[in-house]
Design a protein around this motif. Structure first.
Motif, PDB file in Angstrom:
ATOM      1  N   LEU A  69       0.826  -1.207   0.000  1.00 25.69           N
ATOM      2  CA  LEU A  69       0.000   0.000   0.000  1.00 25.69           C
ATOM      3  C   LEU A  69       0.861   1.258   0.000  1.00 25.69           C
ATOM      4  O   LEU A  69       0.583   2.226  -0.708  1.00 25.69           O
ATOM      5  CB  LEU A  69      -0.935   0.007   1.218  1.00 25.69           C
ATOM      6  N   ARG A  70       1.923   1.215   0.818  1.00 26.97           N
ATOM      7  CA  ARG A  70       2.832   2.368   0.892  1.00 26.97           C
ATOM      8  C   ARG A  70       3.424   2.683  -0.474  1.00 26.97           C
ATOM      9  O   ARG A  70       3.651   3.843  -0.826  1.00 26.97           O
ATOM     10  CB  ARG A  70       3.972   2.060   1.868  1.00 26.97           C
ATOM     11  N   LEU A  71       3.682   1.603  -1.234  1.00 25.82           N
ATOM     12  CA  LEU A  71       4.257   1.762  -2.560  1.00 25.82           C
ATOM     13  C   LEU A  71       3.374   2.643  -3.444  1.00 25.82           C
ATOM     14  O   LEU A  71       3.861   3.385  -4.292  1.00 25.82           O
ATOM     15  CB  LEU A  71       4.414   0.367  -3.188  1.00 25.82           C
ATOM     16  N   GLY A  72       2.057   2.549  -3.201  1.00 25.36           N
ATOM     17  CA  GLY A  72       1.138   3.366  -3.984  1.00 25.36           C
ATOM     18  C   GLY A  72       1.213   4.846  -3.642  1.00 25.36           C
ATOM     19  O   GLY A  72       0.715   5.688  -4.374  1.00 25.36           O
ATOM     20  N   LEU A  73       1.826   5.154  -2.513  1.00 23.98           N
ATOM     21  CA  LEU A  73       1.891   6.539  -2.038  1.00 23.98           C
ATOM     22  C   LEU A  73       3.216   7.226  -2.324  1.00 23.98           C
ATOM     23  O   LEU A  73       3.277   8.445  -2.419  1.00 23.98           O
ATOM     24  CB  LEU A  73       1.704   6.565  -0.511  1.00 23.98           C
ATOM     25  N   ILE A  74       4.273   6.407  -2.428  1.00 30.80           N
ATOM     26  CA  ILE A  74       5.632   6.961  -2.476  1.00 30.80           C
ATOM     27  C   ILE A  74       5.782   8.030  -3.545  1.00 30.80           C
ATOM     28  O   ILE A  74       6.286   9.119  -3.290  1.00 30.80           O
ATOM     29  CB  ILE A  74       6.654   5.829  -2.706  1.00 30.80           C
ATOM     30  N   LYS A  83       0.572  12.094   1.487  1.00 30.15           N
ATOM     31  CA  LYS A  83      -0.221  11.589   2.599  1.00 30.15           C
ATOM     32  C   LYS A  83       0.644  10.703   3.462  1.00 30.15           C
ATOM     33  O   LYS A  83       1.673  10.228   3.056  1.00 30.15           O
ATOM     34  CB  LYS A  83      -1.414  10.789   2.068  1.00 30.15           C
ATOM     35  N   ARG A  84       0.156  10.458   4.659  1.00 30.15           N
ATOM     36  CA  ARG A  84       0.925   9.628   5.563  1.00 30.15           C
ATOM     37  C   ARG A  84       0.496   8.175   5.436  1.00 30.15           C
ATOM     38  O   ARG A  84      -0.590   7.861   4.997  1.00 30.15           O
ATOM     39  CB  ARG A  84       0.725  10.109   6.997  1.00 30.15           C
ATOM     40  N   GLU A  85       1.424   7.329   5.853  1.00 35.75           N
ATOM     41  CA  GLU A  85       1.201   5.893   5.739  1.00 35.75           C
ATOM     42  C   GLU A  85      -0.050   5.459   6.508  1.00 35.75           C
ATOM     43  O   GLU A  85      -0.863   4.680   6.006  1.00 35.75           O
ATOM     44  CB  GLU A  85       2.442   5.194   6.295  1.00 35.75           C
ATOM     45  N   THR A  86      -0.222   6.006   7.722  1.00 36.65           N
ATOM     46  CA  THR A  86      -1.368   5.601   8.537  1.00 36.65           C
ATOM     47  C   THR A  86      -2.674   5.949   7.840  1.00 36.65           C
ATOM     48  O   THR A  86      -3.634   5.193   7.874  1.00 36.65           O
ATOM     49  CB  THR A  86      -1.324   6.297   9.908  1.00 36.65           C
ATOM     50  N   GLN A  87      -2.657   7.108   7.194  1.00 38.13           N
ATOM     51  CA  GLN A  87      -3.858   7.529   6.483  1.00 38.13           C
ATOM     52  C   GLN A  87      -4.139   6.589   5.309  1.00 38.13           C
ATOM     53  O   GLN A  87      -5.292   6.236   5.049  1.00 38.13           O
ATOM     54  CB  GLN A  87      -3.684   8.963   5.991  1.00 38.13           C
ATOM     55  N   ALA A  88      -3.062   6.176   4.650  1.00 38.28           N
ATOM     56  CA  ALA A  88      -3.201   5.265   3.515  1.00 38.28           C
ATOM     57  C   ALA A  88      -3.854   3.969   3.960  1.00 38.28           C
ATOM     58  O   ALA A  88      -4.752   3.448   3.305  1.00 38.28           O
ATOM     59  CB  ALA A  88      -1.830   4.983   2.916  1.00 38.28           C
ATOM     60  N   ILE A  89      -3.399   3.489   5.102  1.00 36.21           N
ATOM     61  CA  ILE A  89      -3.920   2.218   5.587  1.00 36.21           C
ATOM     62  C   ILE A  89      -5.386   2.375   5.996  1.00 36.21           C
ATOM     63  O   ILE A  89      -6.215   1.511   5.727  1.00 36.21           O
ATOM     64  CB  ILE A  89      -3.063   1.707   6.755  1.00 36.21           C
TER      65      ILE A  89
END
Lengths: 294, 234
Positions: free
Chosen positions: B97-102, B108-114
């Motif tokens: 999931l983080r990979l989609g944000l990098i 956005k922050r990782e926690t928000q992504a999750i």
């Protein structure tokens, strides 16, 4: 007698780990570069040698050892960036043999270049004063500098691990090694990642070179044999696997030092015998994934 | 939003796409239907920037995409969920999931992504620390979709999202597509499951041997058994 032998074995084990540490630094770079870029980097040994020479040159000019240890990998790493950008990048997508042949030729150019500048003969390199002498490690006295090589490698590996596991860039590297296409469609400029990974790999090779210089001096040909051995390490550990490179590097170092205790002339052969045995039992190496080359 | 004109693509010497014209308007779900090997995946890949040899024009929000590298197209707001190799096997669900944000333009922050991912598919949140390779095929597909949605793309291209997935998860997924549409999302969908796809789509194109052979509203196509028989029977 038994006690003495045990002691000797213990010391030889440490010698093997110190040697293995150099293999690990080289093999980790090779493995990173192969895992990400699918480039079999035959110039890796030349970058190692170049690191040793740059380190020696800096020491000759009064730069202190610690600074040389940082500057030489930096300089060679920058050269690595330039090499990837100008020579290797045009060859992507053309198959594995193009960059292999290119780096093979490049290694000759680098070695000849060093011969032109520094001459054919080698130079000894002094162990930095603070790391001279030997310390008692329980099984006997062991050269302090070799202990330092082990410790420095451990620190580098820890830093590399943190970098790969904890940073966004590390996540991209881990994902990109598995599947470059996914990171591309998620917006990552893979070409930039490849550039940095190649630079990082060459810097690690150069660092191994600087660390090796006080152990064996520098000569233009020093990169040849150790490159062959580092390739054995990556094959035994599994192409593209960093954990494999670390374990296999230490194993090969210990095998070399143990063999040279009993039959010094066999130590080189032992490396390849080990590789043959591992390949027979596990063709993809300890941690390798099958089909990586296809 | 997406305007494809005269799109051509080649794999080596073989000419796999021949002058494709296709439009997707904002807020639409457009479906691309055809047999295996008709050129559906190649069309999506050409738009995503994964085919080297292409010709014609692909305009996205008025700007030409052809010639731009794949990662730049993502930055323009184009998400692509491929049919195969959806997840990165060595990473866990959170890392995928983080990979989609990098590289996402949104910071956005990782926690928000999750949190967002778990709102899309709750079962992903339950498996957040699991290695992605241990997920079922359907869960892997959900992960790939969630990862694409996290960057809030303007257009989502989905290649065979129902392929090899348990029917109950397929329903959940198509429910999501319907919900996304009601929230204003734009989707270009390639799907073998024609009835399911046409049920949520606005319009559909039928592709055969690398060329668009038919184009109609989804409702009209659903009613047209002859066309379906001719081009969609697997």
């Amino acid at each position: 007698m038994a006690g003495l032998t045990l002691q000797l074995l213990g010391l030889q084990l440490f010698t093997g780990v110190a040697l293995g540490a150099l293999y690990v630094l080289l093999a980790v770079g090779l493995s990173l570069i192969f895992g990400m870029l699918t480039v079999v980097n035959f110039a890796h040994g030349a970058f190692y040698m170049l690191g040793a020479y740059v380190g020696m040159w800096l020491l000759m000019h009064g730069v202190n050892f610690w600074l040389a240890l940082a500057l030489a990998p930096l300089a060679v790493g920058l050269l690595g960036l330039a090499v990837e950008r100008t020579l290797i990048r045009p060859l992507y997508g053309r198959g594995i043999d193009y960059p292999l042949l290119l780096t093979f030729g490049l290694s000759y150019i680098i070695v000849e270049g060093v011969r032109v500048v520094f001459g054919n003969t080698g130079y000894p390199v002094d162990t930095p004063e603070i790391l001279q002498g030997a310390v008692n490690i329980g099984v006997g006295y062991f050269p302090l500098y070799r202990l330092f090589v082990i410790a420095a490698t451990a620190v580098i590996l820890l830093a590399l691990w943190l970098f790969l596991e904890r940073t966004s860039f590390g996540l991209i590297v881990r994902a990109g090694a598995r599947d470059p296409q996914i990171v591309r469609i998620l917006g990552v400029d893979v070409a930039r990642v490849w550039l940095i990974v190649f630079g990082l790999g060459t810097a690690l090779a150069a660092l191994a070179g600087v660390l090796a210089a006080p152990l064996q001096g520098v000569i233009p040909e020093m990169g040849g044999p150790i490159l062959a051995e580092a390739f054995v390490v990556t094959v035994v550990g599994g192409m593209g696997s960093l954990v494999g490179a670390v374990l296999a590097g230490l194993l090969v170092g210990v095998v070399v030092s143990m063999t040279s205790l009993f039959a010094p002339e066999m130590s080189r052969v032992a490396i390849f015998a080990l590789m043959a045995v591992v390949l027979l039992i596990k063709p993809q190496g300890f941690f390798g994934r099958a089909g990586l080359m296809s | 939003m997406l305007k494809i004109r005269g799109l051509e693509a080649w794999y080596g010497a073989s000419h796999v796409l021949q002058k494709i014209d296709l439009d997707v308007a904002r807020g639409e779900i457009v479906c691309l239907i055809g047999r295996n090997g008709a050129g559906k995946t190649t069309t999506l890949k050409s738009v995503a920037g994964l085919i080297d040899k292409v010709g014609g024009s692909v305009e996205f929000e008025g700007e030409e995409l052809l010639g731009l590298p794949a990662h730049v197209r993502f930055h323009r707001g184009l998400a692509y969920v491929p049919e195969e190799r959806r997840i990165v096997p060595g990473l866990d669900v959170r890392e995928n999931l983080r990979l989609g944000l990098i590289a996402s333009p949104l910071k956005k922050r990782e926690t928000q992504a999750i949190r967002e991912a778990s709102m899309i598919f709750p079962r992903l949140a339950e498996r957040i620390t699991q290695s992605a390779i241990t997920l079922s095929g359907g869960e892997q597909q959900m992960l790939a979709i969630a990862r694409a949605l996290i960057s809030q793309p303007k257009l989502i291209m989905l290649d065979e999202p129902s392929e090899g997935i348990m029917p109950v998860l397929v329903d959940e997924m198509f429910e999501l597509f319907g919900k996304l549409k009601s929230q204003g999302a734009t989707i270009l969908l390639v799907e073998q499951n024609v009835e399911l796809a046409l049920a949520i789509a606005d319009r559909a194109y039928i592709i055969d041997q690398g060329a668009i052979v038919h184009h109609a509203t989804a409702a009209a196509l659903l009613a047209d058994a002859e066309i379906q028989e001719k081009y969609c029977a697997v």
